[in-house]
Design an enzyme around this catalytic site. Structure first.
Site, PDB file in Angstrom:
ATOM      1  N   GLY A 251     -65.646  38.167 -25.249  1.00 50.05           N
ATOM      2  CA  GLY A 251     -65.098  39.107 -24.271  1.00 50.05           C
ATOM      3  C   GLY A 251     -65.569  38.821 -22.864  1.00 50.05           C
TER       4      GLY A 251
ATOM      5  N   GLY B 174     -70.527  37.555 -25.411  1.00 49.74           N
ATOM      6  CA  GLY B 174     -69.689  36.780 -26.304  1.00 49.74           C
ATOM      7  C   GLY B 174     -68.343  36.403 -25.723  1.00 49.74           C
TER       8      GLY B 174
ATOM      9  N   GLY C 291     -64.842  45.162 -24.862  1.00 50.16           N
ATOM     10  CA  GLY C 291     -65.938  44.400 -25.468  1.00 50.16           C
ATOM     11  C   GLY C 291     -66.345  43.223 -24.607  1.00 50.16           C
ATOM     12  N   ALA C 292     -66.435  43.461 -23.304  1.00 50.82           N
ATOM     13  CA  ALA C 292     -66.569  42.345 -22.357  1.00 50.82           C
ATOM     14  C   ALA C 292     -67.979  42.159 -21.806  1.00 50.82           C
ATOM     15  CB  ALA C 292     -65.595  42.543 -21.198  1.00 50.82           C
TER      16      ALA C 292
ATOM     17  N   TYR D 138     -63.649  45.885 -42.488  1.00 48.81           N
ATOM     18  CA  TYR D 138     -63.350  44.974 -41.382  1.00 48.81           C
ATOM     19  C   TYR D 138     -62.037  44.243 -41.633  1.00 48.81           C
ATOM     20  CZ  TYR D 138     -63.892  41.102 -38.099  1.00 48.81           C
ATOM     21  OH  TYR D 138     -63.686  40.179 -37.098  1.00 48.81           O
TER      22      TYR D 138
END
Length: 304
Positions: free
Chosen positions: A31, A29, A25-26, A179
């Site tokens: 990440g 944000g 998830g980089a 979640y």
């Protein structure tokens, strides 16, 4: 308003020359900022996401801002376990070592449906994908020891419910409920993995990053709530580059060598959930997760 002093415990000057780090998830944000922080320290950084164009943009951004050209962009989609397996196998085939794994994926607002792997979409993206990736990469991390795994959870785990017979039931939980369940599962997975790999040289930690100035609700299909909640994050959230210091600290500071299995917030021990002490539940979750992501004999380092 949040002050920088809130993160004073997260400061460390550890260098990572010769080390290899993987951040999921980089492309944006937290990440992206975690990957940038690791790159500044001299690490070879592998960034993973499902969008090729965003991956390339993030790669060029990290190179430009850190002068570290040893950045690898590799596509992976947590909505597909086959994609996770391809990513893991490519990483194992091309990387002689892996010192740091940051499981940073977190998404809300995804459709309440089953994936092609027969897993609930929110659960697969927020938990099962990271479980599979970590399990497959563990042998490489063990051969690279000392190495560390950091699982990003959330304070939302306090509202989580681990019902092993109904984890993937469409319609059973709200979107936020799924979640919460996934983030609780990530912490229980951390605790159980620590028990199973103790003495291997691989340390595993979980953490709560708190609210950050991000667009976390970008997947919501309700434009009003998406705009309102993302605006609130910009007002009340903490600076992303400061939030990113937390997983980096867990990934490399020597003071945490004997704290594997612990849960953190603001780089200090933090309460997670009563069920972390339920060894029957954590073992059952581990075994159920292996079954649901279809770990085969050749992949199962626990028996090979």
């Amino acid at each position: 308003m949040y002050l920088r002093d809130e993160f004073e415990n997260c400061e460390t000057d550890v260098r990572l020359n010769g080390k290899v780090a993987l951040v999921t998830g980089a492309t944006s944000g937290t990440g992206l900022e975690v990957a940038r922080n690791l790159a500044k320290r001299g690490a070879k950084v592998i960034i993973a996401s499902r969008n090729p164009s965003k991956l390339d943009t993030a790669k060029q951004d990290i190179i430009r801002t850190t002068a570290n050209e040893n950045i690898i962009a590799r596509q992976m989609d947590y909505e597909s376990l086959a994609s996770v397996r391809r990513f893991a196998h490519e990483t194992i085939a091309t990387e002689p070592r892996l010192d740091i794994l940051i499981n940073n994926i977190g998404a809300i607002g995804l459709e309440d449906k089953l994936t092609e792997d027969n897993l609930q979409l929110m659960m697969q993206v927020n938990y099962f994908g990271a479980f599979l990736l970590t399990f497959l990469l563990f042998p490489l991390m063990k051969s690279s020891a000392p190495s560390r795994i950091v699982n990003i959870s959330s304070l939302a785990l306090l509202f989580g419910d681990i019902n092993l017979d109904h984890m993937n039931d469409v319609g059973r939980y709200s979107n936020f409920g799924f979640y919460c369940n996934a983030k609780l599962a990530a912490v229980l997975f951390t605790v159980e993995m620590n028990r199973r790999v103790n003495g291997s040289g691989v340390n595993v930690y979980s953490m709560d990053p708190g609210l950050s100035k991000s667009e976390f609700f970008r997947n919501s299909d309700n434009e009003f709530w998406k705009g309102l909640l993302n605006s609130a994050l910009q007002i009340f959230g903490r600076p992303i580059d400061r939030v990113a210091t937390m997983p980096v600290y867990l990934a490399l500071d020597p003071k945490l060598e004997n704290r594997s299995g612990a849960h953190f917030r603001d780089c200090m021990d933090f309460y997670s959930h009563w069920s972390v002490n339920d060894t029957v539940l954590t073992k059952r979750l581990w075994d159920t997760s292996k079954r649901l992501v279809k770990i085969v004999d050749e992949e199962d380092w626990e028996f090979n």
